[in-house]
Design an enzyme around this catalytic site. Structure first.
Site, PDB file in Angstrom:
ATOM      1  N   GLY A   1      56.181  -9.658 -53.861  1.00  0.00           N
ATOM      2  CA  GLY A   1      56.041  -8.348 -52.968  1.00  0.00           C
ATOM      3  C   GLY A   1      55.536  -8.288 -51.542  1.00  0.00           C
ATOM      4  N   ALA A   2      54.967  -9.325 -51.133  1.00  0.00           N
ATOM      5  CA  ALA A   2      54.240  -8.904 -49.354  1.00  0.00           C
ATOM      6  C   ALA A   2      55.623  -9.537 -48.919  1.00  0.00           C
ATOM      7  CB  ALA A   2      53.182 -10.161 -49.444  1.00  0.00           C
TER       8      ALA A   2
ATOM      9  N   GLY B   1      32.099  21.017 -41.785  1.00  0.00           N
ATOM     10  CA  GLY B   1      32.759  21.527 -42.414  1.00  0.00           C
ATOM     11  C   GLY B   1      34.118  21.587 -41.812  1.00  0.00           C
ATOM     12  N   GLY B   2      35.063  22.422 -42.045  1.00  0.00           N
ATOM     13  CA  GLY B   2      37.023  22.487 -42.200  1.00  0.00           C
ATOM     14  C   GLY B   2      37.048  22.301 -41.212  1.00  0.00           C
TER      15      GLY B   2
HETATM   16  C1  HXC Z   1      27.103  30.550 -34.645  1.00  0.00           C
HETATM   17  C2  HXC Z   1      26.059  28.262 -33.926  1.00  0.00           C
HETATM   18  C3  HXC Z   1      26.642  27.931 -35.320  1.00  0.00           C
HETATM   19  C4  HXC Z   1      27.642  28.324 -35.981  1.00  0.00           C
HETATM   20  C5  HXC Z   1      25.073  26.383 -33.689  1.00  0.00           C
HETATM   21  N1  HXC Z   1      25.561  27.536 -33.255  1.00  0.00           N
HETATM   22  N2  HXC Z   1      26.149  26.436 -34.847  1.00  0.00           N
HETATM   23  N3  HXC Z   1      26.615  30.190 -33.654  1.00  0.00           N
HETATM   24  N4  HXC Z   1      28.161  29.507 -35.340  1.00  0.00           N
HETATM   25  N5  HXC Z   1      28.629  28.278 -36.590  1.00  0.00           N
HETATM   26  C6  HXC Z   1      24.464  28.232 -32.107  1.00  0.00           C
HETATM   27  C7  HXC Z   1      23.006  27.694 -33.016  1.00  0.00           C
HETATM   28  O1  HXC Z   1      22.876  29.275 -33.128  1.00  0.00           O
HETATM   29  C8  HXC Z   1      22.129  27.758 -31.887  1.00  0.00           C
HETATM   30  O2  HXC Z   1      21.865  29.237 -30.932  1.00  0.00           O
HETATM   31  C9  HXC Z   1      22.909  27.191 -30.432  1.00  0.00           C
HETATM   32  O3  HXC Z   1      24.252  27.047 -31.126  1.00  0.00           O
HETATM   33  C10 HXC Z   1      22.785  25.726 -30.793  1.00  0.00           C
HETATM   34  O4  HXC Z   1      22.896  25.526 -32.044  1.00  0.00           O
HETATM   35  P1  HXC Z   1      21.086  24.511 -32.526  1.00  0.00           P
HETATM   36  O5  HXC Z   1      21.232  24.217 -33.881  1.00  0.00           O
HETATM   37  O6  HXC Z   1      19.999  24.890 -31.555  1.00  0.00           O
HETATM   38  O7  HXC Z   1      21.232  23.013 -32.152  1.00  0.00           O
HETATM   39  P2  HXC Z   1      21.498  21.793 -32.731  1.00  0.00           P
HETATM   40  O8  HXC Z   1      20.195  21.632 -33.225  1.00  0.00           O
HETATM   41  O9  HXC Z   1      21.497  20.745 -31.906  1.00  0.00           O
HETATM   42  O10 HXC Z   1      22.112  21.861 -34.312  1.00  0.00           O
HETATM   43  C11 HXC Z   1      23.508  21.738 -34.107  1.00  0.00           C
HETATM   44  C12 HXC Z   1      23.996  22.119 -35.371  1.00  0.00           C
HETATM   45  C13 HXC Z   1      23.445  23.515 -35.934  1.00  0.00           C
HETATM   46  C14 HXC Z   1      24.457  20.711 -36.348  1.00  0.00           C
HETATM   47  C15 HXC Z   1      25.562  22.030 -35.021  1.00  0.00           C
HETATM   48  O11 HXC Z   1      24.034  24.441 -34.617  1.00  0.00           O
HETATM   49  C16 HXC Z   1      23.731  23.136 -37.569  1.00  0.00           C
HETATM   50  O12 HXC Z   1      23.972  23.330 -38.595  1.00  0.00           O
HETATM   51  N6  HXC Z   1      24.730  24.927 -37.307  1.00  0.00           N
HETATM   52  C17 HXC Z   1      25.254  25.424 -38.620  1.00  0.00           C
HETATM   53  C18 HXC Z   1      26.624  24.770 -38.173  1.00  0.00           C
HETATM   54  C19 HXC Z   1      27.382  25.140 -39.941  1.00  0.00           C
HETATM   55  O13 HXC Z   1      26.815  25.071 -41.002  1.00  0.00           O
HETATM   56  N7  HXC Z   1      28.683  25.637 -39.383  1.00  0.00           N
HETATM   57  C20 HXC Z   1      29.410  26.042 -40.480  1.00  0.00           C
HETATM   58  C21 HXC Z   1      30.087  25.326 -41.444  1.00  0.00           C
HETATM   59  S1  HXC Z   1      31.079  25.618 -42.417  1.00  0.00           S
HETATM   60  P3  HXC Z   1      21.378  29.799 -29.016  1.00  0.00           P
HETATM   61  O14 HXC Z   1      21.138  30.812 -29.283  1.00  0.00           O
HETATM   62  O15 HXC Z   1      19.394  29.692 -30.370  1.00  0.00           O
HETATM   63  O16 HXC Z   1      20.918  28.508 -28.465  1.00  0.00           O
HETATM   64  C22 HXC Z   1      32.759  26.145 -41.322  1.00  0.00           C
HETATM   65  C23 HXC Z   1      34.068  26.772 -41.918  1.00  0.00           C
HETATM   66  C24 HXC Z   1      35.300  25.911 -41.618  1.00  0.00           C
HETATM   67  O17 HXC Z   1      33.044  25.599 -40.299  1.00  0.00           O
HETATM   68  C25 HXC Z   1      36.522  26.226 -42.171  1.00  0.00           C
HETATM   69  C26 HXC Z   1      37.695  25.959 -41.838  1.00  0.00           C
HETATM   70  C27 HXC Z   1      38.708  25.969 -42.553  1.00  0.00           C
END
Ligand code: HXC
Length: 511
Positions: free
Chosen positions: A401-402, A166-167
């Protein structure tokens, strides 16, 4: 009343609790994936025992948030020099970034800026903490702003040792150098599921944003290592070439490599046939201290080689055409690679040494439609703007140019040299003959002989270093074997160089 012993026991217990992050089970899961924990990474990065943690007892939002939340922040030393750092802790809510994590990272970045020391950020995070919503976005925004304001003031290094999605990817992208590992390390704006919905592409996380993709295709990463340990060692090494901030010079590193070392091999390294190539990295290892070269983005736009080395103990940035890859042609990717590196070196007082052997810019619709004009202009801009000492050696081809782009005198280069094998002209022999002698060529009975004779004449009378030297555009033509001592003397001379830019808010580099 609580005794002092109890108070001491309490602080110890709380610290131990904080050190456990998300707990033993999640630490085991982290290890099972072949990943280090945040604290293990910090221990390997810093000099033993030098870590001073900040915000250990900062509480996260929500009842189940452990002390310190999902990031470990602090400062310490690398080879005795101060750094600030943060390491995201995947064992705590997947290293996700909410208000507190954002504030902890911002605080350590502020410390780095106010003290003038580099920041190393180790990323391993599921991105914005979904439950926190807008305060997560606030956290990211504050970091991006600090990345931008710190740019060119303190070196900023990002390591990606897990997901960075993501961001969240924009913080590493704003920093100077990005390190990834071959496995477990990926960066993308939207994951495979969203990609499938929007573009109907089926991709894995590695195909979308793994280290190989970002080294070979996108150029987002600068270094890829097999393991986190090797990556961390490389970060330590990289910092040894850099000053702590833009007001300092890079550290001097004593060498036993003689300053007057001659290299006979260099006299014969450039093949006489213009169609034969050679490896410019052989030139680099023969000239610079102890043959050491810290190459950046080795597998991206390999037609241009960039990296750090030292000359008689002083850090230098090398920009070199690579005749071994696409004949060292300049194109979109190599221009972006080169320009960003030149600007980094200029920001941090690292002299530039340019090794020239390029037939020019790559022709064709792919390049033109991709905007080679504006990307090539980045190189011109970066060299023209740079006020650090600039040295260049034309080893062989420098056409059109290079010739101008590759650190020519006209772009404020300080000392420009040529080897006797240099070919400096508006264009190569073949193109020039076709334009200038088109009618004679059409009338010639033996066309092959005509072209060969004309080419020989062109090389002897036009495409040589003496015309440029006659105009003072080349300061000297010397034997290749003398390159090391000649560069060292020029660099020592330029050590006290003073130069500046006209007063302005900032320029407008063609982005
Ligand atoms: C809260 C989160 C989280 C998140 C993971 N967890 N991502 N909690 N917010 N963004 C938590 C899970 O619930 C889990 O909690 C623990 O972290 C481990 O995650 P798992 O999924 O069990 O691990 P894994 O299988 O290794 O997968 C990792 C992952 C997946 C690929 C990163 O967790 C995932 O897809 N997360 C979401 C990613 C995402 O879409 N993020 C938002 C992006 S948008 P428990 O309690 O079960 O241990 C963004 C915008 C930013 O970031 C903008 C900035 C400008």
């Amino acid at each position: 009343m609580v005794s002092i012993e109890e108070k001491l026991a309490q602080v110890r217990a709380k610290r131990e609790q904080a050190h456990l992050g998300g707990g033993e089970l999640r630490i085991e899961k982290q290890h099972a994936k072949g990943k280090l924990t945040a604290r293990e990474r910090i221990a390997k990065l810093l000099d033993a025992g030098s870590f001073e943690e900040v915000d250990t007892f900062r509480a996260g939002r929500g009842p189940n948030s452990p002390l310190g939340d999902a990031v470990v922040t602090g400062f310490g030393t690398i080879n005795g020099r101060k750094v600030c750092l943060y390491a995201q802790d995947f064992t705590v809510q997947g290293g996700s970034l909410g208000e507190v994590v954002g504030q902890k990272i911002s605080k350590i970045m502020d410390l780095a800026m106010s003290t003038g020391v580099p920041v190393v950020g180790m990323n391993d995070s599921g991105g914005a903490r979904i439950q926190e919503g807008i305060t997560s976005l606030y956290g990211y925004g504050e970091i991006f702003k600090r990345n931008t304001l710190s740019s060119g003031v303190i070196p900023q290094i990002s390591a990606i040792y897990g997901p960075c999605a993501g961001g969240a990817v924009y913080s590493p992208a704003l920093t100077d150098f990005v390190f990834m590992t071959e496995t477990n390390s990926y960066m993308f704006l939207t994951g495979p599921k969203v990609v499938k919905t929007v573009t109907h592409e089926d991709v894995t996380v590695d195909q979308l944003g793994g280290a190989a993709v970002h080294m070979n295709k996108s150029g987002v990463t600068h270094f890829v290592h097999e393991t986190e340990e090797k990556s961390i060692e490389a970060i330590r090494q990289l910092l040894s070439y850099l000053p702590s901030n833009n007001m300092e010079d890079p550290p001097f590193v004593e060498t036993h490599d003689p300053h007057d070392r001659m290299e006979e091999t260099l006299n014969k390294i450039v093949p006489l046939s213009p169609n034969k190539s050679y490896n410019v990295k052989d030139v680099i290892s023969l000239v610079f201290d102890d043959g050491e070269f810290f190459e950046i983005q080795p597998a991206y736009a390999a037609n241009l080689v960039i990296g750090f080395a030292r000359l008689n103990g002083r850090s230098v940035g090398i920009v070199a055409n690579q005749p071994n890859v696409l004949a060292g042609v300049l194109d979109i990717n190599s221009s972006m690679k080169g320009a960003r590196f030149i600007r980094f070196c200029d920001s941090f007082n690292i002299p530039l040494i340019t090794l020239v052997d390029t037939p020019g810019f790559m022709p064709g619709t792919t390049q033109e439609y991709g905007g080679v004009i504006k990307h090539g202009a980045k190189m011109l801009y970066a060299y023209s703007e740079a006020t650090v000492p600039k040295l260049a050696i034309i080893m062989r081809k420098a056409y059109g140019g290079a010739y101008i782009v590759m650190s020519s005198k006209h772009l404020r280069s300080d000392m420009n040299f040529a080897w006797p094998t240099a070919e400096i002209a508006v264009m190569g022999a073949k193109g020039a003959i076709e334009i200038l002698k088109g009618r004679e060529l059409a009338a010639a009975e033996d066309k092959v002989k005509f072209i060969a004779d004309e080419e020989a004449d062109y090389s002897e009378n036009v495409a040589n270093p003496y015309n440029a030297a006659r105009h003072g555009f080349i300061d000297d033509i010397f034997e290749p074997r003398t390159t090391r001592p000649r560069l060292i003397r020029a660099l020592e001379m330029l050590a006290t160089k003073q130069d500046s830019l006209p007063a302005k808010k900032h320029g407008n580099i063609p982005l």
